[in-house]
Design a protein around this motif. Structure first.
Motif, PDB file in Angstrom:
ATOM      1  N   THR A 104       0.830  -1.200   0.000  1.00  0.00           N
ATOM      2  CA  THR A 104       0.000   0.000   0.000  1.00  0.00           C
ATOM      3  C   THR A 104       0.869   1.256   0.000  1.00  0.00           C
ATOM      4  OG1 THR A 104      -1.672  -1.188   1.273  1.00  0.00           O
ATOM      5  CG2 THR A 104      -1.866   1.218   1.199  1.00  0.00           C
ATOM      6  N   ALA A 105       0.463   2.233  -0.791  1.00  0.00           N
ATOM      7  CA  ALA A 105       1.183   3.512  -0.809  1.00  0.00           C
ATOM      8  C   ALA A 105       0.901   4.250   0.492  1.00  0.00           C
ATOM      9  CB  ALA A 105       0.716   4.353  -2.000  1.00  0.00           C
ATOM     10  N   PRO A 106       1.857   5.001   1.003  1.00  0.00           N
ATOM     11  CA  PRO A 106       1.640   5.717   2.264  1.00  0.00           C
ATOM     12  C   PRO A 106       0.563   6.786   2.137  1.00  0.00           C
ATOM     13  CG  PRO A 106       3.715   6.388   1.243  1.00  0.00           C
ATOM     14  CD  PRO A 106       3.214   5.212   0.472  1.00  0.00           C
ATOM     15  N   HIS A 107      -0.193   6.967   3.211  1.00  0.00           N
ATOM     16  CA  HIS A 107      -1.233   7.997   3.263  1.00  0.00           C
ATOM     17  C   HIS A 107      -0.567   9.373   3.257  1.00  0.00           C
ATOM     18  CE1 HIS A 107      -4.397  10.494   5.140  1.00  0.00           C
ATOM     19  NE2 HIS A 107      -5.237   9.611   4.598  1.00  0.00           N
ATOM     20  N   PRO A 108      -1.236  10.404   2.700  1.00  0.00           N
ATOM     21  CA  PRO A 108      -0.654  11.754   2.715  1.00  0.00           C
ATOM     22  C   PRO A 108      -0.201  12.219   4.101  1.00  0.00           C
ATOM     23  CG  PRO A 108      -2.520  11.727   1.233  1.00  0.00           C
ATOM     24  CD  PRO A 108      -2.468  10.368   1.888  1.00  0.00           C
ATOM     25  N   PHE A 109      -0.965  11.857   5.135  1.00  0.00           N
ATOM     26  CA  PHE A 109      -0.548  12.247   6.483  1.00  0.00           C
ATOM     27  C   PHE A 109       0.745  11.545   6.878  1.00  0.00           C
ATOM     28  CE2 PHE A 109      -0.436  11.469  11.105  1.00  0.00           C
ATOM     29  CZ  PHE A 109      -0.391  12.790  11.543  1.00  0.00           C
ATOM     30  N   ALA A 110       0.899  10.276   6.465  1.00  0.00           N
ATOM     31  CA  ALA A 110       2.124   9.535   6.758  1.00  0.00           C
ATOM     32  C   ALA A 110       3.310  10.169   6.036  1.00  0.00           C
ATOM     33  CB  ALA A 110       1.968   8.072   6.343  1.00  0.00           C
ATOM     34  N   ILE A 111       3.094  10.609   4.804  1.00  0.00           N
ATOM     35  CA  ILE A 111       4.151  11.298   4.047  1.00  0.00           C
ATOM     36  C   ILE A 111       4.539  12.585   4.754  1.00  0.00           C
ATOM     37  CG2 ILE A 111       4.662  12.497   1.886  1.00  0.00           C
ATOM     38  CD1 ILE A 111       2.770  10.491   0.489  1.00  0.00           C
ATOM     39  N   TRP A 112       3.533  13.336   5.177  1.00  0.00           N
ATOM     40  CA  TRP A 112       3.767  14.611   5.869  1.00  0.00           C
ATOM     41  C   TRP A 112       4.550  14.387   7.162  1.00  0.00           C
ATOM     42  CZ3 TRP A 112       2.239  16.479  10.671  1.00  0.00           C
ATOM     43  CH2 TRP A 112       2.371  17.868  10.873  1.00  0.00           C
TER      44      TRP A 112
END
Length: 323
Positions: free
Chosen positions: A230-238
């Motif tokens: 799974t690609a990381p969630h935007p919050f996880a990227i942030w």
């Protein structure tokens, strides 16, 4: 947006992420530069209050136009080179550029990126720091001492047509009228090599610094993903980007101090002969603690700046790759 193994979308996404991070991080970058290259502030809050009182809110954005304008090239270079280098390493090692990179691959690509980025980053940082520091010198009392304890009579500053009243952060009291005038003045007085003053210290900062930027980001992204597919969630990227930025900037503070001092040095007159002389002189006059000046600012500014950078980069990359 590809040509064989070379991809341009990473360069475009780097532009978007970089531009947004400059707007977010520049005010505290100004505070960091004043703390590291000058002397006369008790702490971070004293510096912030002093800048605001003497220069208004505009003082925090001193020198931002140049890095914002050049961020197209610089951050495109960083993210574009890093991503393409990582794919090239994967192709050489595993025969497939899409093969997942391990941490040693990421570290190698990061360190190469740090080395290459100095070619453009050194002039950009130099001009930014000169512009950030010129108002600082104009508002100081006559007994002000630059970092290292060297006193300067403000009459010498006035002879350069600088004002000692603050002037709201610009106008006729400035040594440099803007980024282009600053570049022209440096080249005229110091030659093209003058634009790379502090470049050696920047290499010492950025080669390990980018490894401590991209490697933690990759680690945190993996930890914050629900599963490997799974690609990381935007919050996880942030969050991953912010944590990586804080780690990288805090650990890079000692070499960042040396770089800032070398680049701000010629603002009034040349004091340091090079990286080693700057390190020894700073240590002898101010002790080991001087190399951690601005560390708290770096930790604070590193989070929102890098969080914005990585989020802008990843979302932009997804957008460009959708075509």
């Amino acid at each position: 947006m590809t040509s064989n193994n070379f991809r341009m979308d990473d360069f475009l996404a780097g532009w978007v992420g970089g531009a947004s991070s400059v707007v977010v991080g520049h005010p505290l970058d100004t505070v960091k530069t004043r703390l590291q290259a000058g002397k006369g502030y008790k702490n971070m809050m004293d510096c912030i209050v002093s800048i605001y009182r003497k220069e208004t809110a505009r003082g925090f954005f001193k020198g931002m136009s140049f890095p914002l304008a050049t961020i197209t090239a610089y951050n495109s270079l960083v993210f574009g080179f890093f991503s393409n280098a990582q794919r090239l390493i994967s192709k050489r090692r595993y025969g497939d550029e899409r093969h997942p990179a391990n941490l040693s691959d990421v570290a190698a690509a990061s360190m190469l990126t740090g080395l290459v980025s100095v070619s453009l980053g050194a002039p950009v940082d130099l001009v930014k720091i000169r512009l950030q520091m010129q108002t600082h010198a104009a508002v100081l009392p006559e007994s002000f001492q630059l970092a290292g304890g060297v006193s300067h009579n403000m009459a010498g500053v006035r002879s350069l047509h600088m004002s000692n009243n603050g002037g709201g952060g610009g106008g006729g009291g400035s040594l440099y009228r803007g980024p282009l005038h600053c570049i022209g003045s440096i080249v005229q007085r110091e030659g093209l090599q003058g634009l790379y003053r502090g470049g050696g210290a920047m290499i010492l900062r950025d080669v390990p610094g980018y490894a401590l930027y991209f490697v933690p980001y990759a680690v945190f992204c993996d930890l914050l993903k629900p599963d490997a597919a799974t690609a990381p969630h935007p919050f996880a990227i942030w969050l991953a980007g912010g944590l990586a930025g804080s780690i990288s900037w805090v650990t890079a503070t000692p070499t960042d101090v040396v770089k800032s001092r070398l680049q701000a040095d010629a603002h009034l007159h040349r004091k340091y002969n090079g990286v080693l002389h700057c390190i020894l002189h700073s240590y002898k006059t101010e002790g080991a603690q001087v190399f951690f000046r601005g560390a708290s600012v770096n930790a604070i500014r590193g989070f929102p700046m890098s969080a914005t950078m990585f989020l802008g980069y990843e979302l932009s990359l997804q957008f460009f790759q959708s075509f």
